[in-house]
Design an enzyme around this catalytic site. Structure first.
Site, PDB file in Angstrom:
ATOM      1  N   LYS A  22       0.851  -1.205   0.000  1.00 25.50           N
ATOM      2  CA  LYS A  22       0.000   0.000   0.000  1.00 25.50           C
ATOM      3  C   LYS A  22       0.883   1.251   0.000  1.00 25.50           C
ATOM      4  O   LYS A  22       0.744   2.139  -0.834  1.00 25.50           O
ATOM      5  CB  LYS A  22      -0.896   0.019   1.240  1.00 25.50           C
ATOM      6  CG  LYS A  22      -1.507   1.380   1.566  1.00 25.50           C
ATOM      7  CD  LYS A  22      -2.367   1.322   2.804  1.00 25.50           C
ATOM      8  CE  LYS A  22      -1.647   1.430   4.105  1.00 25.50           C
ATOM      9  NZ  LYS A  22      -1.240   2.778   4.470  1.00 25.50           N
ATOM     10  N   ASN A  23       1.838   1.313   0.923  1.00 24.90           N
ATOM     11  CA  ASN A  23       2.623   2.531   1.120  1.00 24.90           C
ATOM     12  C   ASN A  23       3.622   2.799   0.006  1.00 24.90           C
ATOM     13  O   ASN A  23       4.121   3.914  -0.129  1.00 24.90           O
ATOM     14  CB  ASN A  23       3.332   2.480   2.473  1.00 24.90           C
ATOM     15  CG  ASN A  23       2.342   2.586   3.608  1.00 24.90           C
ATOM     16  OD1 ASN A  23       1.165   2.857   3.393  1.00 24.90           O
ATOM     17  ND2 ASN A  23       2.804   2.365   4.818  1.00 24.90           N
ATOM     18  N   CYS A 118      -6.114  12.067  13.259  1.00 21.13           N
ATOM     19  CA  CYS A 118      -5.749  10.661  13.052  1.00 21.13           C
ATOM     20  C   CYS A 118      -5.987   9.936  14.367  1.00 21.13           C
ATOM     21  O   CYS A 118      -6.094  10.568  15.413  1.00 21.13           O
ATOM     22  CB  CYS A 118      -4.277  10.602  12.649  1.00 21.13           C
ATOM     23  SG  CYS A 118      -3.696   8.925  12.458  1.00 21.13           S
ATOM     24  N   ARG A 123      -0.445  14.472  13.687  1.00 23.65           N
ATOM     25  CA  ARG A 123       0.374  14.120  12.512  1.00 23.65           C
ATOM     26  C   ARG A 123       0.383  15.318  11.572  1.00 23.65           C
ATOM     27  O   ARG A 123      -0.265  15.324  10.547  1.00 23.65           O
ATOM     28  CB  ARG A 123      -0.154  12.854  11.850  1.00 23.65           C
ATOM     29  CG  ARG A 123      -0.071  11.628  12.756  1.00 23.65           C
ATOM     30  CD  ARG A 123      -0.561  10.382  12.059  1.00 23.65           C
ATOM     31  NE  ARG A 123       0.314   9.980  10.960  1.00 23.65           N
ATOM     32  CZ  ARG A 123      -0.023   9.056  10.043  1.00 23.65           C
ATOM     33  NH1 ARG A 123      -1.213   8.480  10.098  1.00 23.65           N
ATOM     34  NH2 ARG A 123       0.810   8.733   9.084  1.00 23.65           N
ATOM     35  N   ASP A 308       5.424   0.792  12.132  1.00 27.26           N
ATOM     36  CA  ASP A 308       4.231   0.073  11.678  1.00 27.26           C
ATOM     37  C   ASP A 308       4.212  -1.385  12.117  1.00 27.26           C
ATOM     38  O   ASP A 308       3.258  -2.104  11.834  1.00 27.26           O
ATOM     39  CB  ASP A 308       4.103   0.162  10.156  1.00 27.26           C
ATOM     40  CG  ASP A 308       3.858   1.592   9.682  1.00 27.26           C
ATOM     41  OD1 ASP A 308       4.050   1.858   8.490  1.00 27.26           O
ATOM     42  OD2 ASP A 308       3.489   2.428  10.525  1.00 27.26           O
ATOM     43  N   ARG A 400      -8.183  -1.380   5.095  1.00 29.25           N
ATOM     44  CA  ARG A 400      -7.408  -0.299   4.480  1.00 29.25           C
ATOM     45  C   ARG A 400      -6.032  -0.771   4.045  1.00 29.25           C
ATOM     46  O   ARG A 400      -5.439  -0.220   3.126  1.00 29.25           O
ATOM     47  CB  ARG A 400      -7.222   0.863   5.459  1.00 29.25           C
ATOM     48  CG  ARG A 400      -8.488   1.576   5.862  1.00 29.25           C
ATOM     49  CD  ARG A 400      -8.132   2.823   6.653  1.00 29.25           C
ATOM     50  NE  ARG A 400      -7.146   3.626   5.912  1.00 29.25           N
ATOM     51  CZ  ARG A 400      -6.604   4.734   6.413  1.00 29.25           C
ATOM     52  NH1 ARG A 400      -6.923   5.119   7.638  1.00 29.25           N
ATOM     53  NH2 ARG A 400      -5.732   5.419   5.706  1.00 29.25           N
TER      54      ARG A 400
HETATM   55  C1  EPZ Z   1       4.294   7.104   6.528  1.00 30.82           C
HETATM   56  O1  EPZ Z   1       3.450   8.082   7.140  1.00 30.82           O
HETATM   57  C2  EPZ Z   1       3.449   5.827   6.471  1.00 30.82           C
HETATM   58  N1  EPZ Z   1       2.254   6.076   5.701  1.00 30.82           N
HETATM   59  C3  EPZ Z   1       3.050   5.404   7.890  1.00 30.82           C
HETATM   60  O2  EPZ Z   1       2.395   4.137   7.805  1.00 30.82           O
HETATM   61  C4  EPZ Z   1       4.292   5.212   8.737  1.00 30.82           C
HETATM   62  O3  EPZ Z   1       3.895   4.986  10.069  1.00 30.82           O
HETATM   63  C5  EPZ Z   1       5.165   6.486   8.690  1.00 30.82           C
HETATM   64  O4  EPZ Z   1       5.458   6.849   7.326  1.00 30.82           O
HETATM   65  C6  EPZ Z   1       6.497   6.302   9.413  1.00 30.82           C
HETATM   66  O5  EPZ Z   1       7.215   5.236   8.875  1.00 30.82           O
HETATM   67  C7  EPZ Z   1       2.313   5.914   4.354  1.00 30.82           C
HETATM   68  O6  EPZ Z   1       3.330   5.591   3.757  1.00 30.82           O
HETATM   69  C8  EPZ Z   1       1.044   6.172   3.596  1.00 30.82           C
HETATM   70  P1  EPZ Z   1       6.157  10.641   8.459  1.00 30.82           P
HETATM   71  P2  EPZ Z   1       3.858   9.632   7.117  1.00 30.82           P
HETATM   72  O7  EPZ Z   1       5.869  11.917   7.753  1.00 30.82           O
HETATM   73  O8  EPZ Z   1       4.502   9.949   5.831  1.00 30.82           O
HETATM   74  C9  EPZ Z   1       6.408  13.925  11.950  1.00 30.82           C
HETATM   75  C10 EPZ Z   1       0.592   2.616   8.008  1.00 30.82           C
HETATM   76  O9  EPZ Z   1       0.316   2.015   9.051  1.00 30.82           O
HETATM   77  N2  EPZ Z   1       6.056  14.915  10.925  1.00 30.82           N
HETATM   78  O10 EPZ Z   1       7.389   9.905   8.110  1.00 30.82           O
HETATM   79  O11 EPZ Z   1       2.642  10.402   7.509  1.00 30.82           O
HETATM   80  C11 EPZ Z   1       5.252  12.956  12.248  1.00 30.82           C
HETATM   81  O12 EPZ Z   1       4.329  13.509  13.149  1.00 30.82           O
HETATM   82  C12 EPZ Z   1       0.980   4.112   8.071  1.00 30.82           C
HETATM   83  O13 EPZ Z   1       0.608   2.110   6.875  1.00 30.82           O
HETATM   84  C13 EPZ Z   1       6.023  16.244  11.271  1.00 30.82           C
HETATM   85  O14 EPZ Z   1       6.269  16.624  12.422  1.00 30.82           O
HETATM   86  O15 EPZ Z   1       4.907   9.674   8.324  1.00 30.82           O
HETATM   87  C14 EPZ Z   1       5.989  11.736  12.785  1.00 30.82           C
HETATM   88  O16 EPZ Z   1       6.250  11.917  14.145  1.00 30.82           O
HETATM   89  C15 EPZ Z   1       0.600   4.725   9.380  1.00 30.82           C
HETATM   90  N3  EPZ Z   1       5.684  17.160  10.313  1.00 30.82           N
HETATM   91  C16 EPZ Z   1       7.280  11.757  11.974  1.00 30.82           C
HETATM   92  O17 EPZ Z   1       7.427  13.068  11.433  1.00 30.82           O
HETATM   93  C17 EPZ Z   1       5.399  16.786   9.014  1.00 30.82           C
HETATM   94  O18 EPZ Z   1       5.101  17.643   8.174  1.00 30.82           O
HETATM   95  C18 EPZ Z   1       7.304  10.757  10.828  1.00 30.82           C
HETATM   96  O19 EPZ Z   1       6.137  10.928  10.045  1.00 30.82           O
HETATM   97  C19 EPZ Z   1       5.448  15.425   8.682  1.00 30.82           C
HETATM   98  C20 EPZ Z   1       5.789  14.501   9.656  1.00 30.82           C
END
Ligand code: EPZ
Length: 423
Positions: A22-23, A118, A123, A308, A400
């Site tokens: 998916k990701n 969320c 997030r 994850d 999902r």
């Molecule tokens: C991706 O989410 C994945 N989703 C998530 O998987 C996964 O948990 C995550 O990466 C971490 O590996 C998809 O690929 C669709 P991040 P993403 O931006 O991109 C902070 C699943 O279960 N952050 O890497 O949203 C954030 O709060 C899903 O399949 C900011 O502060 O994650 C977090 O603490 C759930 N500001 C950290 O960075 C921002 O603008 C990492 O988040 C963006 C992120």
């Protein structure tokens, strides 16, 4: 609304084919909009998030054909005319926010809903927005929408992500490959989904240096061409089933069509529990130990232990002889599964961003509630080793991100039925 009814304890024995990721598929689907001809993606899973994103793409005028049988998805951007991603769709799936980078990158303007709340933690998408502003885009927030536009060619510059973010790295790549004279993303995410996107964009004609490293430099090109590409196997689904294969002392699973090279440190960490983990090409065999050893983990960005898989790991640790800790350094409060596992008899408690687990505790059936994708699959894993009949409610969360979950588990001996929760 559906629920699962799971009879346990049941050992899992047999072979499970791994589905497409998916990701990894979602960013490829957004990248397809950047091409001046259709893009075809193979090995796309039949998941609710994929269907949602298909509709997000169709809203713009893109033509989307999904042959579910073969898992082949073709996206033709030729007739795109509506440069918006509406709240009704974006609120269902955060990754719809990739439309900001794709539409801004290709058409120089976009109106995309902010993702909204969320199941766990704030997030934010501040890094996505600040990165695009650094690149030279004009960005306004209006009534829950991001309104963005750019010049044809932007100077670019350097933007350092803190923390490293998968989504922000993806969005900044999508926005810059056709726009930025030179744009460097520092502390970029190195997750395999990001690397595959970089390879896809390069195949489309993009210029990206540093692929696979935490420093990516993009130099714009005038046009990108549609491609044909294979989506990656789902590394989180793979990890989930590897844990399922280690939880019951009589379990032994063989996973086919996986990509072990994308699992980072995970296989070695699983071996520390005493489980046998054998990797042979794209096949992974896991045999449970008679007694699971407690192994504490801390989640990290790739190639560290993926956040994850932390819920699934905590669940397995309830069956280990001894105490362990699971700390999530990516999301500080991704523990909504803990009270549900305690309902099944687990001995665990959360302190800040760590869950403390005492095992081995025999689990006993009860009704439990899904809250998000990975939390809910951990409840399914727990129900498989719990004594009696467990109801896992609100399994739409699972649909999902796990393709044919009950078919796959039934095939290896799981006693799991999908029923209408309200019947
Ligand atoms: C991706 O989410 C994945 N989703 C998530 O998987 C996964 O948990 C995550 O990466 C971490 O590996 C998809 O690929 C669709 P991040 P993403 O931006 O991109 C902070 C699943 O279960 N952050 O890497 O949203 C954030 O709060 C899903 O399949 C900011 O502060 O994650 C977090 O603490 C759930 N500001 C950290 O960075 C921002 O603008 C990492 O988040 C963006 C992120």
């Amino acid at each position: 609304m559906d629920k699962f009814v799971i009879e346990g304890p049941t050992p899992l024995q047999g072979t499970i084919p791994i589905s497409g990721s998916k990701n990894a598929a979602l960013p490829l689907m957004a990248a397809a909009l950047l091409g001046n001809s259709p893009t075809t993606i193979h090995n796309v899973p039949k998941l609710r998030d994929i269907y949602t994103f298909n509709n997000v793409l169709r809203v713009t005028g893109a033509r989307v054909d999904f042959d579910e049988e073969s898992g082949t998805l073709t996206i033709d951007p030729a007739n795109i005319s509506f440069l918006e991603a509406p709240y009704e769709l974006v609120r269902k799936m955060r990754a719809s926010f990739y439309m900001l980078g794709a539409l801004l990158g290709k058409y120089g303007e976009a109106k995309v809903s902010l993702p909204g709340g969320c199941a766990w933690g704030p997030r934010p998408v501040d890094l996505h927005i600040e990165g695009m502003k650094t690149m030279g885009a004009n960005i306004e927030l209006e009534q829950g929408y991001v309104i963005a536009n750019t010049e044809k060619v932007l100077d670019g510059g350097i933007y350092e992500l803190d923390p490293s973010s998968v989504g922000a790295t993806i969005n900044l790549l999508l926005a810059s490959v056709l726009r930025a004279s030179e744009f460097t993303i520092k502390n970029a995410a190195k997750e395999p989904d990001v690397v595959l996107l970089c390879k896809a964009l390069s195949n489309m004609g993009a210029e990206i240096d540093g692929i696979g490293t935490d420093t990516l430099t993009v130099r714009r090109v005038d046009t990108l061409t549609g491609i044909e590409i294979d989506n990656a196997p789902d590394r989180i689904e793979t990890g989930t089933f590897m844990i399922a294969g280690a939880m019951h002392p009589k379990s032994e699973l063989t996973l086919t069509g996986a990509d072990p090279s994308e699992l980072g440190a995970f296989p070695e960490t699983l071996r520390k529990t005493g489980a046998e983990v054998e990797i042979n090409g794209s096949t992974i065999r896991v045999k449970a130990p008679d007694t699971l050893k407690p192994v504490s983990i801390k989640t990290r960005t790739y190639p560290g232990f993926p956040t994850d898989l932390q819920a699934q790991w905590s669940t397995m640790m309830t069956q280990a002889e001894g105490d362990s800790k699971v700390t999530d350094t990516i999301y500080y409060d991704r523990f909504s599964y803990v009270p549900e596992l305690v309902r099944l008899g687990a001995d665990m408690n959360v302190e800040k961003n760590t869950v403390h687990i005492s095992g081995k505790t025999p689990l006993k059936s009860a009704s439990v509630m899904s809250t998000d994708l990975r939390a809910s699959v951990s409840l399914v894993l727990a129900a498989m080793v719990a004594e009696g009949s467990t109801d896992v409610l609100r399994i739409y969360h699972l649909d999902r991100g796990y393709e044919d979950l009950e078919e796959k588990l039934s095939r290896v001996g799981g006693n799991i039925k999908r029923l209408d929760q309200d019947a």
